[in-house]
Design an enzyme around this catalytic site. Sequence first.
Site, PDB file in Angstrom:
ATOM      1  N   GLU A  33       0.855  -1.193   0.000  1.00  0.00           N
ATOM      2  CA  GLU A  33       0.000   0.000   0.000  1.00  0.00           C
ATOM      3  C   GLU A  33       0.885   1.235   0.000  1.00  0.00           C
ATOM      4  OE1 GLU A  33      -3.765   0.476   1.819  1.00  0.00           O
ATOM      5  OE2 GLU A  33      -3.926  -1.638   2.340  1.00  0.00           O
ATOM      6  N   GLU A  90      -2.185  -0.854  13.160  1.00  0.00           N
ATOM      7  CA  GLU A  90      -3.380  -0.561  12.362  1.00  0.00           C
ATOM      8  C   GLU A  90      -4.647  -0.917  13.129  1.00  0.00           C
ATOM      9  OE1 GLU A  90      -3.353  -2.652   8.658  1.00  0.00           O
ATOM     10  OE2 GLU A  90      -5.003  -1.455   7.852  1.00  0.00           O
TER      11      GLU A  90
HETATM   12  C1  BGC Z   1      -5.412   1.609   4.794  1.00  0.00           C
HETATM   13  C2  BGC Z   1      -6.002   2.580   5.725  1.00  0.00           C
HETATM   14  C3  BGC Z   1      -7.126   3.260   5.065  1.00  0.00           C
HETATM   15  C4  BGC Z   1      -8.139   2.224   4.768  1.00  0.00           C
HETATM   16  C5  BGC Z   1      -9.411   2.737   4.192  1.00  0.00           C
HETATM   17  C6  BGC Z   1      -6.428   0.622   4.411  1.00  0.00           C
HETATM   18  O1  BGC Z   1      -5.984  -0.313   3.543  1.00  0.00           O
HETATM   19  O2  BGC Z   1      -4.247   1.023   5.264  1.00  0.00           O
HETATM   20  O3  BGC Z   1      -5.348   3.060   6.730  1.00  0.00           O
HETATM   21  O4  BGC Z   1      -7.622   4.380   5.635  1.00  0.00           O
HETATM   22  O5  BGC Z   1      -7.594   1.209   3.969  1.00  0.00           O
HETATM   23  O6  BGC Z   1     -10.160   1.742   3.839  1.00  0.00           O
END
Ligand code: BGC
Length: 931
Positions: free
Chosen positions: A534, A797
């Site tokens: 990501e 997270e």
């Molecule tokens: C991210 C996030 C993001 C989220 C939204 C994730 O994959 O890592 O922090 O805000 O997706 O869906």
Amino acid sequence: MKKILLLLCFGACHLMMSAVGLTVTNLRVDGQLCPLGVGHEQPVFTWTVEDGGLKGVKQQSFRVDVYSNPRCSNRVWTSRNQISSNSWILGPELDGDGTIYYWRVTAWDNKGRQCISKTSSFIMGMKDLGWSDAKWLKGNHQEWDRQDGATVLRKQFTMDSKKKVLKARLFAAAKGVFEVYMNGQRLGREDHDGEYVYDELKAGCVDYRTEVPYMTFDVTDLIKKGDNMIGAQLTNGWWSGDITANVYNKPDLAFLAKIYVMFSDSTEMAYVTDNTWEVNNCGPVLYGDIYNGETYDARRNYEWTKVGSSSSGWKPAELYQGATDSISAFYGPTVMIRPQYEQSVQKVTVWEGTKQTGTTYGEINVKSNPVLDGKKGFVLHKGETAIFDLGQNMVGWPEITVSGNAGAEITCHFGEALNDNGSEDHMNDGPAGSVYLKNLRTAKATLRYILAGEAKGETYHPSQTFFGFRYVSMTASEDVTIVNLKGQVVGSDLDEYGTFECSDESVNKLYNNIRWSARGNFLSIPTDCPQRDERLGWTGDTQIFSRAACYTADMRTFYRKWMRDLRNCQREDGALPDVAPLGRYGNYGNAGWGDAIVIVPWNVYSMYNDTEILDENYEAMQHYMTWLQSNIDDTYSYNGAGTEYGDWLAFEELDPSYVSVCYYAYVADLMARISIILGKEEEPDQYNALASAIREEFRKRYVIGHHLVVKSQTAYVLALHFNMLEEEIDYENAKKELREKIVSNGYCLSTGFIGTAYLCQTLSEYDMEDLAYDLLLQRKNPSWLYEVDNGATTIWERWDSFKTGEGFNKHEWNMNSQNHYAYGVIAEWLYRDMLGLGADYEDAGFHHIVLAPKPDVREESELPPGQKRIDWARGSFMTPYGLLSSEWRRDKDGKIRYTFEIPFNCKATFYRTLPNGLVQKLELETGKWSF
Ligand code: BGC
């Protein structure tokens, strides 16, 4: 809604004085000290005035002067004397390509004292010259399966040996990450201390559909009379790898450059990229990609960037065929290695084979734990794996010192954690004790280094990628000696000025973890996570953490640059994306995410008194508001933005539409305030009316008989914090019910990204500090300290990314970053509420400070089981006017003592809660105060 009993009282305090005299320091242009390649039409000049804490002293006026010579005798611009306590001004439109200017600031105080700063300088980018027919040259997209050498380009050119060079600049741009070399030397720049430093991963992450940044290099001292060689190297960067494959589709790379030389007789010369350049793939970088890593063959080198080097394999460069418009000057802090944060290895574990333990993968068979002292090192045999534990989850790359035969190869993988018991049930992907790689998903994050075979050993670090890691797992194709390994921290070079400390060591650890997550995720753009596939600028994460970030570091220019990325991604209808610049994931138009267009500039304005960022984004904000208005259905007129994420990752369900409506009201409020600040005439009323209409419809939807019908913690927090309710009784009920929800949940939160952003803050705002402290010091899952107790060195997270004894999160193994700053938003509460350092929106940038510290005053009897009261806290950060600090401490007699330092030019209103619950209001001026 909150009831404060105000008691006006002056003079009950003791002021310490130390007259040192006025000083003006910290001169910055567009946020940078002595920048190279200034490209804004009108750069922003900022500085800091200090006066040593004299009572009653204020800046009366200031003047900024810009000169064309270092002796400051030839003035080209003056702001004239400005009667103002500001410490910034919009600069002039200056002429000149790569021209160096000198500037200084004069400040006067109300006691008649004057101070002139030291002279600073900046170099302009390309202004009027244009690219003189420079052509974009083609480079190859780098494929994992075909690691045959990054594209390298070069050109030999001749300088007139009779003329003296006055100045020489290189302007260079690329689609992809680029490096440039001249006469065998990698090009960097002189920093403000005169040290030659290098920017990494140039030029950084932008929206390439709308702009390609060029960077400016000062090559005056490198260019020689006679023959010179310029070279460049290209890798995928943010343009051509998987990170943006769905946006650009892995296209060719491209490079553009112009060397501009001015001689002392005022004649000029330009050398540009064109088909007389040569191309090859003979450099040492065989492969470079953000997600996948780097392969480097040290048997190759950079000799080809020198005059007279081999001509073998060089072919005429091909012209790039893609679109080539919109080149603009690089803006923002550059990415650098940050030596002050370098990490050393805490432990080395060498293992080979596994032991059966009854789990899926068993456990690693440890052979030794060699000590790495940087001298002798240890032999890593073929077949063995060495794990280096840096003790800190960090972002960057390793610097490795190794010796061995030419052609021997070491391979490294990078992980944030170790497999805890070797079972699939714990979501492990290897034997217990090996490095856990599962949460990287498809990112290969692999480093391969092929040794040159230097007899004295060789030191190397990658430069075309970055990794999010605490552990390095290394294998070798044949026996090699590992002499040393260091963790080099790489990221945007931000001035991290914030400090915080309190009597609770776990809270200090939490704060430290937040700092490391911010440090790791501010790399060219604000990213969500630095390790998996990501690493994108998620707009929701960014807006949530933006104010907390400004307390800890100088974020003004970083966010101003990112707002440009966000604006560049705005859809024609006004909707905004979930990630900016666009990348591998994300859609358009979601509440709490796209709203960043209003919230981030607002936060930056309030923290730095930067009205420029409001002005620059205002049109895009309005466009967004128009788009929000179009989201109407048969039942409701004010739905707000999309509902894809709601209270993302919460422990308690909440209808996402509820979040959308609350955010709609919030941004409408902010638009009203912003339009007032920008002096708009009609908009304030329009936005206020809109905000009222949204709230009215909200109440029809969600309030029955003075109670919210939606009953999650986040629902209460948003209703209270965004003032969604109407009558006093509605607020009283919401407060009461929120308290009940937290207490009945065993003093645990249940909020996700959105609710957590305002949770403790709302509790403080509504006189429920006790609960804010209960939550801060909670150790059960979910809580901040649960992570700390489970070994976190950054913010996770998910509240339960890892559980000791249970392993990694079972439900969402593939969304399980251990370095994700959103929940680190609690840092905002630590500064604003616990220490009481609040900004005043109407007199922003801490020019007027809302000084309302909220010490932990819970009675022993009120403490949830196992909790201990916090007895002292202190912290500080740099406002645009200077250092602001606050400290409180409970004395033996049980009384709370306060100490503050109010910067020059600022004043504060101190709201002091007395033991009887009354709030005393004191007006404080510049200086050091204790109570
Ligand atoms: C991210 C996030 C993001 C989220 C939204 C994730 O994959 O890592 O922090 O805000 O997706 O869906």
